[in-house]
Design a protein around this motif. Structure first.
Motif, PDB file in Angstrom:
ATOM      1  N   ASP A 183      -0.949   8.838   4.261  1.00 54.53           N
ATOM      2  CA  ASP A 183      -0.506   7.480   4.588  1.00 54.53           C
ATOM      3  C   ASP A 183      -0.579   7.293   6.098  1.00 54.53           C
ATOM      4  N   GLU A 184      -1.530   6.495   6.543  1.00 51.74           N
ATOM      5  CA  GLU A 184      -1.799   6.248   7.964  1.00 51.74           C
ATOM      6  C   GLU A 184      -1.937   7.560   8.749  1.00 51.74           C
ATOM      7  N   PRO A 185      -2.876   8.426   8.350  1.00 50.82           N
ATOM      8  CA  PRO A 185      -2.997   9.727   9.019  1.00 50.82           C
ATOM      9  C   PRO A 185      -3.526   9.638  10.439  1.00 50.82           C
ATOM     10  N   THR A 186      -4.196   8.543  10.796  1.00 50.03           N
ATOM     11  CA  THR A 186      -4.842   8.490  12.111  1.00 50.03           C
ATOM     12  C   THR A 186      -3.899   8.054  13.224  1.00 50.03           C
ATOM     13  N   ASN A 187      -2.725   7.472  12.881  1.00 52.50           N
ATOM     14  CA  ASN A 187      -1.802   7.038  13.928  1.00 52.50           C
ATOM     15  C   ASN A 187      -1.373   8.216  14.792  1.00 52.50           C
ATOM     16  N   GLN A 241     -12.304  20.261  -1.786  1.00 55.19           N
ATOM     17  CA  GLN A 241     -12.585  20.365  -3.213  1.00 55.19           C
ATOM     18  C   GLN A 241     -11.361  19.951  -4.021  1.00 55.19           C
ATOM     19  N   GLY A 242     -11.035  18.698  -3.912  1.00 57.84           N
ATOM     20  CA  GLY A 242      -9.883  18.156  -4.620  1.00 57.84           C
ATOM     21  C   GLY A 242      -9.934  16.647  -4.564  1.00 57.84           C
ATOM     22  N   CYS A 243      -8.795  16.009  -4.799  1.00 56.13           N
ATOM     23  CA  CYS A 243      -8.709  14.554  -4.790  1.00 56.13           C
ATOM     24  C   CYS A 243      -8.031  14.077  -3.508  1.00 56.13           C
ATOM     25  N   VAL A 244      -8.387  12.867  -3.077  1.00 61.68           N
ATOM     26  CA  VAL A 244      -7.845  12.312  -1.834  1.00 61.68           C
ATOM     27  C   VAL A 244      -7.537  10.832  -2.030  1.00 61.68           C
ATOM     28  N   ILE A 245      -6.363  10.410  -1.554  1.00 61.33           N
ATOM     29  CA  ILE A 245      -6.052   8.988  -1.384  1.00 61.33           C
ATOM     30  C   ILE A 245      -5.669   8.791   0.078  1.00 61.33           C
ATOM     31  N   VAL A 246      -6.315   7.835   0.741  1.00 63.75           N
ATOM     32  CA  VAL A 246      -6.052   7.551   2.149  1.00 63.75           C
ATOM     33  C   VAL A 246      -5.643   6.090   2.307  1.00 63.75           C
ATOM     34  N   VAL A 247      -4.461   5.870   2.887  1.00 59.70           N
ATOM     35  CA  VAL A 247      -4.052   4.531   3.314  1.00 59.70           C
ATOM     36  C   VAL A 247      -4.268   4.481   4.818  1.00 59.70           C
ATOM     37  N   SER A 248      -5.160   3.599   5.279  1.00 57.18           N
ATOM     38  CA  SER A 248      -5.466   3.587   6.708  1.00 57.18           C
ATOM     39  C   SER A 248      -6.044   2.252   7.125  1.00 57.18           C
ATOM     40  N   HIS A 249      -5.797   1.899   8.411  1.00 58.17           N
ATOM     41  CA  HIS A 249      -6.438   0.745   9.030  1.00 58.17           C
ATOM     42  C   HIS A 249      -7.585   1.181   9.937  1.00 58.17           C
ATOM     43  N   ASP A 250      -7.878   2.483   9.963  1.00 57.28           N
ATOM     44  CA  ASP A 250      -8.940   3.010  10.823  1.00 57.28           C
ATOM     45  C   ASP A 250     -10.268   2.894  10.087  1.00 57.28           C
ATOM     46  N   ARG A 251     -11.083   1.912  10.492  1.00 56.96           N
ATOM     47  CA  ARG A 251     -12.324   1.612   9.773  1.00 56.96           C
ATOM     48  C   ARG A 251     -13.316   2.770   9.839  1.00 56.96           C
ATOM     49  N   TYR A 252     -13.447   3.389  11.006  1.00 57.86           N
ATOM     50  CA  TYR A 252     -14.393   4.498  11.191  1.00 57.86           C
ATOM     51  C   TYR A 252     -13.996   5.671  10.291  1.00 57.86           C
ATOM     52  N   PHE A 253     -12.714   5.996  10.286  1.00 53.68           N
ATOM     53  CA  PHE A 253     -12.202   7.108   9.482  1.00 53.68           C
ATOM     54  C   PHE A 253     -12.462   6.847   7.993  1.00 53.68           C
ATOM     55  N   MET A 254     -12.196   5.622   7.543  1.00 56.08           N
ATOM     56  CA  MET A 254     -12.407   5.289   6.132  1.00 56.08           C
ATOM     57  C   MET A 254     -13.891   5.392   5.766  1.00 56.08           C
ATOM     58  N   ASP A 255     -14.755   4.935   6.645  1.00 52.82           N
ATOM     59  CA  ASP A 255     -16.192   5.012   6.380  1.00 52.82           C
ATOM     60  C   ASP A 255     -16.656   6.450   6.209  1.00 52.82           C
ATOM     61  N   ARG A 256     -16.043   7.356   6.951  1.00 49.87           N
ATOM     62  CA  ARG A 256     -16.467   8.761   6.934  1.00 49.87           C
ATOM     63  C   ARG A 256     -15.917   9.534   5.738  1.00 49.87           C
ATOM     64  N   TYR A 270       1.437  15.547   0.774  1.00 57.99           N
ATOM     65  CA  TYR A 270       1.738  14.190   1.251  1.00 57.99           C
ATOM     66  C   TYR A 270       1.941  14.209   2.756  1.00 57.99           C
ATOM     67  N   PHE A 271       1.108  13.412   3.452  1.00 55.95           N
ATOM     68  CA  PHE A 271       1.199  13.308   4.905  1.00 55.95           C
ATOM     69  C   PHE A 271       1.605  11.882   5.262  1.00 55.95           C
ATOM     70  N   SER A 272       2.760  11.745   5.919  1.00 56.11           N
ATOM     71  CA  SER A 272       3.219  10.420   6.350  1.00 56.11           C
ATOM     72  C   SER A 272       4.139  10.592   7.547  1.00 56.11           C
ATOM     73  N   LYS A 284       0.831  -1.215   0.000  1.00 60.50           N
ATOM     74  CA  LYS A 284       0.000   0.000   0.000  1.00 60.50           C
ATOM     75  C   LYS A 284       0.863   1.263   0.000  1.00 60.50           C
ATOM     76  N   SER A 285       1.819   1.342   0.906  1.00 59.07           N
ATOM     77  CA  SER A 285       2.663   2.537   0.986  1.00 59.07           C
ATOM     78  C   SER A 285       3.579   2.649  -0.230  1.00 59.07           C
ATOM     79  N   THR A 286       4.033   1.505  -0.755  1.00 58.43           N
ATOM     80  CA  THR A 286       4.868   1.535  -1.959  1.00 58.43           C
ATOM     81  C   THR A 286       4.092   2.101  -3.139  1.00 58.43           C
TER      82      THR A 286
END
Length: 558
Positions: A396-400, A418-433, A316-318, A288-290
């Motif tokens: 990349d894993e913003p919730t940690n 008002q743009g594009c977003v890609i989120v790599v995360s294991h936080d289910r609640y955050f992804m749902d939102r 980029y946030f990591s 995922k991170s690669t």
């Protein structure tokens, strides 16, 4: 109320300072056997310091911790030391630490951000394990689904005080809002009374009799109450991003593999659309991170390319990108990027106001970065990324290490972005939102595109597994005397039959494991062995179920 003999741990009058700043003072709490306690607070308020004290790793400046005689504490710190040169991933390190901790069979578990870096399969297994009866637990986590499903008591640290809510996270949210509403009402009443009493205090001394001295003394209590402030609910921050054109990026048959390592991408094609909000999920080590680094040009593909539009400006946030001059002040780190944020329509937000929105008070903004907690530094890093006003955010894993309050602000920001977003995360609640569809990394270069959020994906795969198992166990249907249809190939027909049998067997194995883990007395070695097998099992079920559905669809369409 718990009987005295059921109490595992008692803390009385705990006080902790950092320099001249109090993290908490006079704090008292108790944890009874069988309680599963979640601790909630903003970054920088001393959650980790409190856990260190309760676990015996650190000592308070004042107060004491009293343990039941013979009590064994199992402590999982937020950061786990590794040997120099050790190449397991953060998730592998965390998983090994959890397994080693459980083997010690402690009487009480104290866990600091246990879900950080774990893949979703391991998070769900850990959630199931901790819900078992008889476990006594105190933990800090930002994972709100985890809190809601595991904990039966929530402790909130706020304004150097501790509030107790005897219920899960949903109950806490409801009762916390009631507490805040009641306090606002008290302050409003105090303000009304303060205006009346202020006129009386300003009257000439002759108008005040000697007998009214008590009223004069009470005035100062009213004044103190009237001056209390509760932070208003955060206004939604709709920041104007820079213009983004219709061409975003195209992954043109990209392949990537590491020597003696896993295949990350295999002739991967994807055309990313405007304003898309994509989530990336998958087990640790699936790439995922690669993938994110390939998109950003930080890694080079073996073949193929990412064709990025001219108007795209990445933010980029990591964890890797968090580098600060520790001698700078918080406000200076942000104003070095920009003095203000453009909200559009001629409206602007100063750097100070922007930091306040992300819960840095004016006083905290004057702090040196070296004095910030790990979570506060992550929050500052997030602010520096957003201050650049990118039109394509890659997180990349913003919730940690971010507290729940910051996550709520970030979720609102991304919903309005008002743009594009890609989120790599294991936080289910955050992804749902936040996200509207998923790329699911299955390993060995296999990637599924799912049109929905994480909860919808889990419901889909569970339903598909049940359908496959039902088909496998259903009696064979007699052939119809109708016009013959084109058939699957012989190999595909045999594969379909085999898949039905394999899925049924995997369902049976999963049910057996879950039944075993729900038992009261399970040997620790069995727990460790089954905890490793369960996420592997679920990944196999997903892969085989999707292939079964593909063959079934092909058969039905002929």
């Amino acid at each position: 109320m718990s009987r005295p003999e059921s109490v595992s741990l008692v803390a009385q009058g705990l006080t902790k300072r950092i320099g001249d700043r109090f993290l908490f003072r006079g704090l008292s709490l108790s944890i009874a056997e069988g309680q599963r306690v979640g601790l909630v607070a903003q970054n920088g308020t001393g959650k980790t310091s409190l856990l260190n004290i309760l676990a015996g790793v650190d000592a308070p400046d004042e107060g004491e911790v009293i343990l039941r005689s013979g009590l064994r504490i199992g402590y999982l710190p937020q950061s786990i030391a590794t040997d120099e040169g050790d190449t397991r991933s953060g998730g592998q390190v965390k998983r090994a630490a959890i397994e080693a901790l459980f083997k010690t069979e402690p009487d009480i578990l104290i866990l600091d951000e246990p879900t950080n870096h774990l893949d979703l399969g391991m998070v769900e297994w850990l959630e199931s394990y901790l819900r078992r009866g008889g476990i006594t637990l105190l933990m800090v986590t930002h994972d709100r689904y985890f809190l809601d499903r595991v904990c039966n008591v929530i402790l909130e640290m706020d304004d150097e005080r501790l509030y107790t809510y005897r219920g899960n996270y949903a109950y806490y949210l409801e009762k916390r809002q009631e507490r805040i509403d009641n306090r606002r009402a008290e302050i409003a009443r105090a303000n009304n009374l303060y205006r009346t009493e202020l006129e009386w205090m300003r009257s000439t001394p002759q108008a005040r009799s000697h007998k009214a001295r008590y009223r004069e003394e009470a005035f100062y209590d009213i004044e103190k109450k009237a001056r209390e402030r509760i932070a208003d609910d955060k206004m939604r921050l709709e920041v104007k991003s820079t213009y983004i054109g219709s061409k975003i990026f195209e992954a043109e048959y990209v392949s990537k593999a590491f020597p003696d390592g896993p295949v990350i991408l295999k002739d991967f094609y994807y055309n990313f659309s405007r304003y898309e909000k994509m989530g990336i999920i998958g087990n640790n080590g699936t790439g995922k991170s690669t993938f994110v680094k390939l998109l950003l040009g930080l890694e080079t593909p073996d073949s193929g390319r990412f064709n990025v539009g001219d108007t795209v400006t990445f933010g980029y946030f990591s964890q890797e990108g968090m580098h600060f001059d520790e001698g700078m002040k918080v406000i200076d780190a942000v104003t070095a990027i920009a003095e203000y944020v453009d909200l559009g329509g001629g409206r602007k937000l100063s750097a100070m106001q922007f930091l306040q929105h992300f819960m840095f008070t004016p006083l905290q903004q004057q702090n040196y970065i070296s004095k910030l907690s790990g979570g506060e530094k992550r929050r500052l890093h997030l602010c520096t990324v957003l201050m650049r006003q990118p039109n394509f955010l890659v997180l990349d894993e913003p919730t940690n290490d971010l507290d729940i309050m910051t996550l709520q602000v970030l979720e609102q920001y991304l919903q309005d972005f008002q743009g594009c977003v890609i989120v790599v995360s294991h936080d289910r609640y955050f992804m749902d939102r936040v996200v509207d569809h998923l790329l699911v990394f299955k390993g060995d270069g296999v990637i599924d595109d799912f049109p929905g959020n994480y909860t919808q994906y889990r419901a889909f795969t569970a339903e598909a597994s049940q359908r496959a198992a039902s088909t496998a166990s259903a009696p064979a249907q007699k052939p119809r005397l109708t016009e013959p249809k084109k058939r699957l190939s012989f190999r595909e027909t045999k594969e379909l039959e085999t898949l039905e049998q394999e899925i049924a067997a995997l369902e049976s194995e999963k049910a057996q494991i879950e039944q075993t883990l729900s038992g009261v007395s399970v040997p620790v070695d069995d727990i460790v062995r089954l905890s490793k097998r369960l996420p592997q099992l679920e990944a196999e079920m997903e892969e085989k179920t999707l292939r079964w559905m593909e063959l079934e669809e092909k058969k039905d369409n002929l």
